[in-house]
Design a protein around this motif. Structure first.
Motif, PDB file in Angstrom:
ATOM      1  N   ILE A   1       9.838  -4.178   2.903  1.00  0.00           N
ATOM      2  CA  ILE A   1      10.432  -3.107   2.108  1.00  0.00           C
ATOM      3  C   ILE A   1       9.484  -1.915   2.099  1.00  0.00           C
ATOM      4  N   TYR A   2      10.016  -0.731   2.360  1.00  0.00           N
ATOM      5  CA  TYR A   2       9.226   0.489   2.291  1.00  0.00           C
ATOM      6  C   TYR A   2       9.349   1.094   0.903  1.00  0.00           C
ATOM      7  N   ASP A   3       8.228   1.320   0.240  1.00  0.00           N
ATOM      8  CA  ASP A   3       8.186   1.954  -1.078  1.00  0.00           C
ATOM      9  C   ASP A   3       7.763   3.403  -0.875  1.00  0.00           C
TER      10      ASP A   3
ATOM     11  N   LYS B   1       7.537   5.894  -2.946  1.00  0.00           N
ATOM     12  CA  LYS B   1       6.689   6.482  -3.987  1.00  0.00           C
ATOM     13  C   LYS B   1       5.220   6.142  -3.760  1.00  0.00           C
ATOM     14  N   GLN B   2       4.959   4.899  -3.409  1.00  0.00           N
ATOM     15  CA  GLN B   2       3.570   4.472  -3.172  1.00  0.00           C
ATOM     16  C   GLN B   2       3.169   4.622  -1.713  1.00  0.00           C
ATOM     17  N   GLN B   3       4.121   4.920  -0.853  1.00  0.00           N
ATOM     18  CA  GLN B   3       3.897   5.037   0.588  1.00  0.00           C
ATOM     19  C   GLN B   3       3.266   3.760   1.141  1.00  0.00           C
ATOM     20  N   THR B   4       3.902   2.647   0.795  1.00  0.00           N
ATOM     21  CA  THR B   4       3.419   1.343   1.237  1.00  0.00           C
ATOM     22  C   THR B   4       4.583   0.509   1.759  1.00  0.00           C
ATOM     23  N   ILE B   5       4.246  -0.510   2.524  1.00  0.00           N
ATOM     24  CA  ILE B   5       5.229  -1.468   3.006  1.00  0.00           C
ATOM     25  C   ILE B   5       4.836  -2.828   2.462  1.00  0.00           C
ATOM     26  N   TRP B   6       5.827  -3.512   1.861  1.00  0.00           N
ATOM     27  CA  TRP B   6       5.617  -4.809   1.221  1.00  0.00           C
ATOM     28  C   TRP B   6       6.492  -5.857   1.881  1.00  0.00           C
ATOM     29  N   ASP B   7       5.994  -7.098   1.949  1.00  0.00           N
ATOM     30  CA  ASP B   7       6.861  -8.159   2.458  1.00  0.00           C
ATOM     31  C   ASP B   7       7.692  -8.720   1.306  1.00  0.00           C
TER      32      ASP B   7
ATOM     33  N   ASP C   1      -0.433   0.273   4.042  1.00  0.00           N
ATOM     34  CA  ASP C   1      -0.576   1.431   3.164  1.00  0.00           C
ATOM     35  C   ASP C   1      -0.569   2.654   4.072  1.00  0.00           C
ATOM     36  N   ILE C   2       0.499   3.422   3.994  1.00  0.00           N
ATOM     37  CA  ILE C   2       0.677   4.549   4.915  1.00  0.00           C
ATOM     38  C   ILE C   2       0.090   5.804   4.294  1.00  0.00           C
ATOM     39  N   LYS C   3      -0.869   6.365   4.969  1.00  0.00           N
ATOM     40  CA  LYS C   3      -1.485   7.623   4.534  1.00  0.00           C
ATOM     41  C   LYS C   3      -1.364   8.621   5.678  1.00  0.00           C
TER      42      LYS C   3
ATOM     43  N   PRO D   1      11.196  -0.684   7.666  1.00  0.00           N
ATOM     44  CA  PRO D   1      11.696  -1.873   6.974  1.00  0.00           C
ATOM     45  C   PRO D   1      12.463  -2.827   7.891  1.00  0.00           C
ATOM     46  N   ASN D   2      12.929  -2.360   9.019  1.00  0.00           N
ATOM     47  CA  ASN D   2      13.665  -3.209   9.952  1.00  0.00           C
ATOM     48  C   ASN D   2      12.732  -3.914  10.928  1.00  0.00           C
TER      49      ASN D   2
END
Length: 64
Positions: free
Chosen positions: A19-21, A23-29, A37-39, A62-63
């Motif tokens: 899942i791509y968040d 707001k936090q610019q992160t990807i979580w399983d 952590d995308i910067k 996310p895919n």
């Protein structure tokens, strides 16, 4: 380590789907582990079409 071994290791470690968040610019399983952590969004502003670059990441990652 070849490409297939790397893919197998990722599949064993990460619980899909991810899942791509935005707001936090992160990807979580799916179990809540942060995968990435995308910067560096600031660099996208210097590309030709920064909105399309960000939207591509939001829709495609996310895919994974």
């Amino acid at each position: 380590m070849n490409s297939n071994e790397t893919q197998d290791m990722v599949k064993e470690t990460i619980s899909f789907p991810v899942i791509y968040d935005s707001k936090q610019q992160t990807i979580w399983d799916s179990k809540g582990m942060m995968v990435c952590d995308i910067k560096g969004w600031g660099k996208i502003q210097f590309m030709g079409n920064q909105k399309s670059g960000r939207m591509l990441l939001e829709k495609k990652l996310p895919n994974f």
